[in-house]
Design a protein around this motif. Structure first.
Motif, mmCIF file in Angstrom:
data_model
loop_
_atom_site.group_PDB
_atom_site.id
_atom_site.type_symbol
_atom_site.label_atom_id
_atom_site.label_comp_id
_atom_site.label_asym_id
_atom_site.label_seq_id
_atom_site.Cartn_x
_atom_site.Cartn_y
_atom_site.Cartn_z
ATOM 1 N N LYS A 95 -56.252 35.360 -6.842
ATOM 2 C CA LYS A 95 -56.024 36.639 -6.588
ATOM 3 C C LYS A 95 -55.773 36.517 -4.971
ATOM 4 N N VAL A 96 -54.782 36.050 -4.595
ATOM 5 C CA VAL A 96 -54.240 35.900 -3.073
ATOM 6 C C VAL A 96 -53.242 36.916 -2.742
ATOM 7 N N GLY A 97 -53.350 37.720 -1.641
ATOM 8 C CA GLY A 97 -52.314 38.620 -1.178
ATOM 9 C C GLY A 97 -52.426 38.415 0.428
ATOM 10 N N ILE A 98 -51.064 38.669 0.846
ATOM 11 C CA ILE A 98 -50.927 38.682 2.473
ATOM 12 C C ILE A 98 -51.047 40.084 2.924
ATOM 13 N N PHE A 99 -51.834 40.255 3.989
ATOM 14 C CA PHE A 99 -51.858 41.333 4.616
ATOM 15 C C PHE A 99 -51.158 41.150 5.966
ATOM 16 N N PRO A 100 -49.918 41.730 5.880
ATOM 17 C CA PRO A 100 -49.276 41.361 7.286
ATOM 18 C C PRO A 100 -49.351 42.657 8.256
ATOM 19 N N VAL A 101 -49.892 42.206 9.343
ATOM 20 C CA VAL A 101 -49.843 43.207 10.388
ATOM 21 C C VAL A 101 -48.610 42.764 11.486
ATOM 22 N N THR A 102 -47.673 43.797 11.587
ATOM 23 C CA THR A 102 -46.377 43.898 12.027
ATOM 24 C C THR A 102 -46.185 44.810 13.346
ATOM 25 N N LYS A 103 -45.502 44.302 14.121
ATOM 26 C CA LYS A 103 -45.287 45.089 15.446
ATOM 27 C C LYS A 103 -44.356 46.255 14.996
ATOM 28 N N ASN A 104 -43.611 46.335 14.091
ATOM 29 C CA ASN A 104 -42.796 47.447 13.476
ATOM 30 C C ASN A 104 -43.178 47.786 12.046
ATOM 31 N N VAL A 105 -42.973 49.053 11.549
ATOM 32 C CA VAL A 105 -43.035 49.253 10.405
ATOM 33 C C VAL A 105 -42.051 48.496 9.473
ATOM 34 N N SER A 118 -60.719 38.680 -4.200
ATOM 35 C CA SER A 118 -59.658 38.579 -3.784
ATOM 36 C C SER A 118 -59.662 37.883 -2.267
ATOM 37 N N LEU A 119 -58.483 37.477 -2.134
ATOM 38 C CA LEU A 119 -58.426 37.141 -0.448
ATOM 39 C C LEU A 119 -57.160 37.496 0.017
ATOM 40 N N LEU A 120 -57.339 38.226 1.059
ATOM 41 C CA LEU A 120 -56.089 38.674 1.901
ATOM 42 C C LEU A 120 -56.048 37.931 3.174
ATOM 43 N N PHE A 121 -54.902 37.242 3.320
ATOM 44 C CA PHE A 121 -54.363 36.627 4.278
ATOM 45 C C PHE A 121 -53.859 37.377 5.438
ATOM 46 N N LEU A 122 -54.516 37.576 6.644
ATOM 47 C CA LEU A 122 -54.101 38.381 7.724
ATOM 48 C C LEU A 122 -53.090 37.793 8.544
ATOM 49 N N HIS A 123 -51.776 37.855 8.204
ATOM 50 C CA HIS A 123 -50.606 37.660 8.793
ATOM 51 C C HIS A 123 -50.351 38.223 10.089
ATOM 52 N N SER A 124 -50.445 37.463 11.090
ATOM 53 C CA SER A 124 -50.101 38.097 12.575
ATOM 54 C C SER A 124 -49.645 37.047 13.384
ATOM 55 N N GLU A 125 -49.420 37.431 14.574
ATOM 56 C CA GLU A 125 -48.655 36.086 15.515
ATOM 57 C C GLU A 125 -49.703 35.229 15.715
ATOM 58 N N ASN A 126 -51.068 35.468 15.473
ATOM 59 C CA ASN A 126 -51.967 34.369 15.607
ATOM 60 C C ASN A 126 -52.166 33.575 14.394
#
Length: 191
Positions: A128-138, A100-108
């Motif tokens: 099999k692509v998923g987004i892995f969001p890293v967010t400031k708030n839950v 799979s590929l996880l796309f690390l979604h952040s400010e960068n």
């Protein structure tokens, strides 16, 4: 279901750096010594991302029993500033070695030139692509920007037995445990 916060990801990295008494970069660089031939996850991330965030995501995935490929650390000869045909071929090979590929979604992530290329290649190759969001708030629900919104996203929540699991969410009512989703296209359940 909740997204992973930047604070939680950084805390996960710090737990490892304190335990092994090394920096996040040193730990990530050391990982390439015994590289497997197959990965559960190809982690797509911006070269602007801090090592602590990358290590935190990698360690979080490891907590769920997943191996992750991280290009500049697992293949240190790759340089985002010196792109060659060999670079692209190495990335294609590593993408094909990943489930799979996880796309690390952040400010960068919006400044990366490679992340959309990796996502497009993998989507066409294995889907099999998923987004892995890293967010400031839950966030209880993640809504991706532009084309990212067409992909499911990763979050954590407890299953019916109370065990913390990694989930893939297509919508609030369509979801699967991450490991089951990777194995089978029809594993997204509807509530």
């Amino acid at each position: 279901m909740a997204t992973f916060t930047e604070a939680a990801i950084r805390a996960r990295a710090q737990a490892t750096t304190v335990r092994v008494q090394k920096t996040a970069t040193a730990i990530l660089e050391q990982a390439s010594v015994s590289l497997p031939t197959e990965f559960d996850v190809f982690l797509s991330y911006s070269s602007q991302e801090q090592s602590e965030v990358i290590l935190g995501v990698k360690e979080t995935l490891k907590d769920y029993g997943l191996t992750a490929y991280v290009d500049k650390f697992d293949d240190p000869n790759l340089a985002p500033d010196n792109v060659t045909k060999a670079t692209a071929e190495t990335l294609r090979r590593r993408l094909r070695q990943s489930k799979s590929l996880l796309f690390l979604h952040s400010e960068n992530s919006n400044v990366s030139k490679w992340m959309p290329w990796e996502l497009g290649y993998f989507d066409g190759y294995r889907s099999k692509v998923g987004i892995f969001p890293v967010t400031k708030n839950v966030l209880s629900k993640y809504v991706g920007q532009e084309y990212l919104g067409i992909y499911p996203y990763v979050g954590n929540a407890k299953d019916r037995s109370g065990q913390e699991r990694l989930w893939i969410w297509e919508t609030e009512s369509k979801y699967a445990v991450y490991n089951e989703w990777v194995k089978d296209n029809d594993k997204i359940n509807e509530r």
